[in-house]
Design a protein around this motif. Structure first.
Motif, short mmCIF file in Angstrom:
data_model
loop_
_atom_site.label_atom_id
_atom_site.label_comp_id
_atom_site.label_asym_id
_atom_site.label_seq_id
_atom_site.Cartn_x
_atom_site.Cartn_y
_atom_site.Cartn_z
N TYR A 1 0.84 -1.21 0.00
CA TYR A 1 0.00 0.00 0.00
C TYR A 1 0.87 1.25 0.00
O TYR A 1 0.61 2.22 -0.73
CB TYR A 1 -0.92 0.01 1.22
CG TYR A 1 -2.02 -1.03 1.19
CD1 TYR A 1 -2.69 -1.32 0.01
CD2 TYR A 1 -2.41 -1.72 2.34
CE1 TYR A 1 -3.70 -2.27 -0.03
CE2 TYR A 1 -3.40 -2.67 2.32
CZ TYR A 1 -4.05 -2.94 1.13
OH TYR A 1 -5.05 -3.89 1.09
N LEU A 2 1.92 1.24 0.81
CA LEU A 2 2.83 2.38 0.87
C LEU A 2 3.64 2.50 -0.42
O LEU A 2 3.93 3.61 -0.88
CB LEU A 2 3.77 2.24 2.07
CG LEU A 2 3.08 2.26 3.44
CD1 LEU A 2 4.08 1.95 4.56
CD2 LEU A 2 2.43 3.61 3.71
N LEU A 3 3.96 1.36 -1.01
CA LEU A 3 4.68 1.37 -2.28
C LEU A 3 3.81 1.97 -3.39
O LEU A 3 4.31 2.72 -4.24
CB LEU A 3 5.10 -0.05 -2.66
CG LEU A 3 6.20 -0.18 -3.72
CD1 LEU A 3 7.53 0.32 -3.17
CD2 LEU A 3 6.33 -1.63 -4.17
N SER A 4 2.53 1.65 -3.39
CA SER A 4 1.63 2.23 -4.38
C SER A 4 1.46 3.73 -4.16
O SER A 4 1.30 4.49 -5.12
CB SER A 4 0.26 1.54 -4.33
OG SER A 4 -0.40 1.80 -3.12
N ASN B 1 7.14 9.17 1.78
CA ASN B 1 6.78 7.76 1.57
C ASN B 1 7.96 6.84 1.85
O ASN B 1 7.80 5.79 2.48
CB ASN B 1 6.30 7.56 0.13
CG ASN B 1 4.83 7.85 -0.04
OD1 ASN B 1 3.99 7.29 0.65
ND2 ASN B 1 4.50 8.75 -0.95
N LEU B 2 9.14 7.23 1.38
CA LEU B 2 10.32 6.41 1.63
C LEU B 2 10.64 6.33 3.12
O LEU B 2 11.04 5.27 3.63
CB LEU B 2 11.53 6.99 0.88
CG LEU B 2 11.55 6.72 -0.63
CD1 LEU B 2 12.67 7.51 -1.30
CD2 LEU B 2 11.71 5.23 -0.92
N LYS C 1 15.71 -5.48 0.22
CA LYS C 1 16.58 -5.22 -0.92
C LYS C 1 15.90 -4.31 -1.94
O LYS C 1 16.53 -3.39 -2.49
CB LYS C 1 17.00 -6.54 -1.58
CG LYS C 1 18.03 -7.33 -0.79
CD LYS C 1 18.45 -8.57 -1.55
CE LYS C 1 19.55 -9.32 -0.79
NZ LYS C 1 19.98 -10.54 -1.52
N THR C 2 14.63 -4.56 -2.19
CA THR C 2 13.89 -3.73 -3.13
C THR C 2 13.87 -2.28 -2.68
O THR C 2 14.17 -1.35 -3.46
CB THR C 2 12.44 -4.24 -3.28
OG1 THR C 2 12.46 -5.59 -3.72
CG2 THR C 2 11.66 -3.39 -4.27
N VAL C 3 13.54 -2.06 -1.40
CA VAL C 3 13.45 -0.69 -0.88
C VAL C 3 14.82 -0.02 -0.85
O VAL C 3 14.95 1.18 -1.13
CB VAL C 3 12.81 -0.68 0.53
CG1 VAL C 3 12.70 0.73 1.05
CG2 VAL C 3 11.44 -1.32 0.49
N MET C 4 15.86 -0.78 -0.53
CA MET C 4 17.20 -0.20 -0.47
C MET C 4 17.66 0.25 -1.85
O MET C 4 18.32 1.28 -1.99
CB MET C 4 18.18 -1.21 0.13
CG MET C 4 17.99 -1.43 1.62
SD MET C 4 19.19 -2.56 2.35
CE MET C 4 20.66 -1.56 2.34
N VAL C 5 17.30 -0.50 -2.89
CA VAL C 5 17.64 -0.09 -4.25
C VAL C 5 16.87 1.18 -4.62
O VAL C 5 17.43 2.11 -5.21
CB VAL C 5 17.34 -1.23 -5.26
CG1 VAL C 5 17.53 -0.74 -6.68
CG2 VAL C 5 18.23 -2.42 -4.99
#
Length: 356
Positions: free
Chosen positions: A69-72, A121-122, A241-245
């Motif tokens: 949800y936060l990613l969207s 968001n990040l 890993k996704t968020v760190m990238v």
């Protein structure tokens, strides 16, 4: 008070402020066309791809978790950034001088809101990841209500931050304090804006460093007690890993621009900050292009959902064309069906009349 009101320049065009600050926003014609063409292609991709990210989270029940949800919501902020870049590209160069103060506030406000939303968001995603990792879970226990409140809070803060200059923190009544990159923004505001964003960057780096060290230590503790390797898909490692990238790309693309804003706020006359302005803008646009690519590359389920959405769109388009074609064939058949071919009896009667 009357003297103070006389020094305000709300009715002036932006040309007055550009001349006052000595800022040059002139572009070579070929260069401007190139930037607009490339930028338009990027913006179209930003709008389409981030719309697909939001649609993927809505349609796929496997994404119905706080992290996605936060990613969207991050994708929604990138979508807004795409709109802001389109408005900026076609109101830059010589067009900047013809803008009114209100139009300039709108142009810069859209950019500031999108940047604040992405950054907020990040930060929220970093906190959500921290909670889930500390509990060694793939997803946190945040309820939908709390996630909704966080999303509303993110946009409320972002809109406020984007509106701050138009609410009074500007140099319209103190033109000696005007900056070069944003001729109606005061230098003190640029210092506040750049320093606050850089501090948030630092906070997120600290959070993810803490997460990484904890995961590494936890994995080292669990490995001797497991018969095989740890299933990384069932641990928070994959999403981290996704968020760190994503965070790394954001920091790389935005830090140079924030540093240049800080130098302009500090009145660094020898830095020639206006020369790098246009290229830093393209770098910022590139960040919004990269995010959907990162989501689909690092998350197989997201990429699969993208392909399913594209198939649905393709099948829907073909079905619509087929329906229209059938409708046209049916209507033409009805038109010709009104004049039926003559029967055999009618033909023989006609021949008998001709013989007589």
């Amino acid at each position: 008070m009357a003297q103070q009101n006389q020094t305000c320049h709300y009715n002036e065009s932006m040309s007055f402020f550009y001349n006052n600050s000595g800022a040059s926003d002139t572009w070579d014609k070929t260069q401007l066309i190139l930037v607009r063409v490339v930028g338009s292609i990027f913006c179209c991709f930003i709008l389409v791809s981030n719309s697909m990210v939001v649609a993927a989270v809505i349609t796929n029940k496997r994404f119905h978790y706080p992290f996605y949800y936060l990613l969207s919501n991050l994708a929604a902020s990138d979508f807004l950034a795409g709109i802001a870049y389109v408005y900026l590209m076609f109101n830059t160069g010589e067009s900047s001088r013809t803008l009114t103060v209100k139009e300039y506030f709108i142009r810069q406000g859209l950019l500031d809101i999108s940047l604040s939303a992405s950054l907020s968001n990040l930060l929220v995603i970093a906190l959500e990841r921290y909670i889930s990792v500390m509990n060694w879970k793939v997803h946190s226990n945040l309820t939908k209500r709390r996630v909704t409140l966080l999303i509303v809070l993110v946009w409320a803060i972002s809109i406020f931050m984007g509106a701050v200059p138009s609410l009074g923190w500007n140099c319209i009544c103190n033109i000696n304090d005007c900056s070069s990159l944003a001729p109606i923004f005061s230098r003190s505001y640029l210092i506040f804006w750049s320093v606050s964003n850089l501090v948030v960057f630092l906070v997120m780096v600290v959070i993810y460093t803490r997460i990484y060290t904890y995961v590494k230590r936890k994995t080292a503790m669990l490995t001797p007690h497991t018969s095989g390797s740890i299933n990384r898909k069932r641990t928070p490692i994959k999403l981290i890993k996704t968020v760190m990238v994503v965070l790394g790309a954001f920091v790389i693309c935005w830090t140079p621009g924030l540093v240049v804003l800080l130098l302009d706020g500090l009145n660094c006359t020898g830095c020639n900050v206006t020369k790098t302005k246009r290229w830093l803008l393209l770098l910022a646009v590139l960040n919004s292009v990269m995010n959907p690519c990162i989501y689909s590359y690092k998350d197989e389920e997201m990429w699969t959902t993208f392909k399913n959405l594209m198939r649905c769109i393709g099948n829907g388009t073909r079905r619509q064309r087929s329906t229209k074609a059938n409708a046209r064939a049916l209507s033409s058949g009805q038109d010709t069906g009104n004049s039926q071919p003559p029967s055999e009896e009618t033909k023989t009667d006609d021949q008998g009349i001709l013989k007589t």
